[in-house]
Scaffold this motif. Structure first.
Motif, PDB file in Angstrom:
ATOM      1  N   MET A   9      -4.274   7.803  -5.317  1.00  0.00           N
ATOM      2  CA  MET A   9      -4.387   7.189  -3.932  1.00  0.00           C
ATOM      3  C   MET A   9      -3.483   7.468  -3.001  1.00  0.00           C
ATOM      4  N   SER A  10      -3.779   8.700  -2.080  1.00  0.00           N
ATOM      5  CA  SER A  10      -3.154   9.075  -1.035  1.00  0.00           C
ATOM      6  C   SER A  10      -3.057   8.038   0.063  1.00  0.00           C
ATOM      7  N   GLY A  47      -6.414   4.869   3.774  1.00  0.00           N
ATOM      8  CA  GLY A  47      -6.683   4.790   5.015  1.00  0.00           C
ATOM      9  C   GLY A  47      -8.433   4.579   4.966  1.00  0.00           C
ATOM     10  N   ILE A  48      -9.068   5.345   4.113  1.00  0.00           N
ATOM     11  CA  ILE A  48     -10.433   5.278   3.896  1.00  0.00           C
ATOM     12  C   ILE A  48     -10.737   3.925   3.263  1.00  0.00           C
ATOM     13  N   LEU A  88     -13.302   7.106  11.714  1.00  0.00           N
ATOM     14  CA  LEU A  88     -12.309   7.980  11.713  1.00  0.00           C
ATOM     15  C   LEU A  88     -10.989   7.432  12.434  1.00  0.00           C
ATOM     16  N   TYR A  89     -11.097   6.720  13.534  1.00  0.00           N
ATOM     17  CA  TYR A  89      -9.881   6.219  14.000  1.00  0.00           C
ATOM     18  C   TYR A  89      -9.223   5.094  13.124  1.00  0.00           C
ATOM     19  N   GLN A  90     -10.140   4.091  12.599  1.00  0.00           N
ATOM     20  CA  GLN A  90      -9.656   3.145  11.623  1.00  0.00           C
ATOM     21  C   GLN A  90      -8.673   3.668  10.446  1.00  0.00           C
ATOM     22  N   ASN A  91      -9.358   4.910   9.947  1.00  0.00           N
ATOM     23  CA  ASN A  91      -8.547   5.448   8.808  1.00  0.00           C
ATOM     24  C   ASN A  91      -7.245   6.082   9.229  1.00  0.00           C
ATOM     25  N   LEU A 149       0.829  -1.398  -0.039  1.00  0.00           N
ATOM     26  CA  LEU A 149      -0.016   0.140  -0.012  1.00  0.00           C
ATOM     27  C   LEU A 149       0.797   1.172   0.048  1.00  0.00           C
ATOM     28  N   LYS A 150       2.118   1.056   0.639  1.00  0.00           N
ATOM     29  CA  LYS A 150       3.056   2.358   0.591  1.00  0.00           C
ATOM     30  C   LYS A 150       3.330   2.724  -1.021  1.00  0.00           C
TER      31      LYS A 150
END
Length: 137
Positions: free
Chosen positions: A91-92, A97-98, A119-122, A79-80
Motif C-alpha cells: 500500500m503506497s 489515495g485511490i 483523479l484529484y481526490q486521489n 495511513l502514513k
C-alpha cells in the motif's frame, strides 16, 4: 454503543477492518472533507508549484472544523504508517489515495466530471500523506 470483541476471529482479516473504516467514513452525513471545501481542495491540488500547492492545502486544512481536522490528522498519521510499510503490505501513498480519496473527499452533487474528480481526490490524499509533516506540523 455496540460492544465489539476485537479478539473475535472475524477481525483477523485486515480487509474486514479496512472495509469497516471506509464504510464509517462513507456513511457520514458529510465527508471528512466537508462539501463546501471540495472545489477549494481541487483548485489547490491543481497548483503547479509544489511548495505553493502544499501551502494552499495546509491553509485549507487549518480552516476545517476542529472535529474534522482532528480526525483527519489522526487518520492521515495512521495511513502514513501503513504507507511506510509498503514493502510488506503493497500500500503506497498512491494506492491509499485511490482507496481513500473518493471516500474522504467528494462533491455534494456528482457531475459529469466524475473521472476527473476521482483523479484529484486521489492526488489530494496522496499529497497529504507524502507531505504530512508540512501540512499538519
Amino acid at each position: 454503543e455496540e460492544k465489539l470483541n476485537l479478539d473475535d476471529s472475524q477481525w483477523e482479516d485486515i480487509h474486514v477492518v479496512t472495509g469497516a473504516l471506509k464504510m464509517f467514513f462513507r456513511e457520514l452525513p458529510e465527508p471528512l472533507f466537508p462539501y463546501c471545501f471540495f472545489e477549494q481542495f481541487v483548485e489547490a491540488i491543481k497548483i503547479q508549484d509544489n511548495a505553493t500547492r502544499i501551502q494552499a492545502i495546509r491553509s485549507l486544512v487549518k480552516k476545517l472544523p476542529r472535529p474534522n481536522y482532528d480526525t483527519m490528522k489522526i487518520l492521515f498519521e495512521h495511513l502514513k504508517k501503513i504507507a511506510a510499510k509498503e514493502s510488506v503490505n503493497l500500500m503506497s501513498t498512491q494506492s491509499l489515495g485511490i482507496v481513500f480519496g473518493p471516500t474522504l473527499l467528494r462533491p455534494e452533487k456528482e457531475t459529469g466530471n466524475m473521472a476527473v474528480h476521482m483523479l484529484y481526490q486521489n492526488q489530494i490524499v496522496e499529497l497529504m500523506l507524502s507531505e504530512y509533516s508540512k501540512i499538519f506540523g
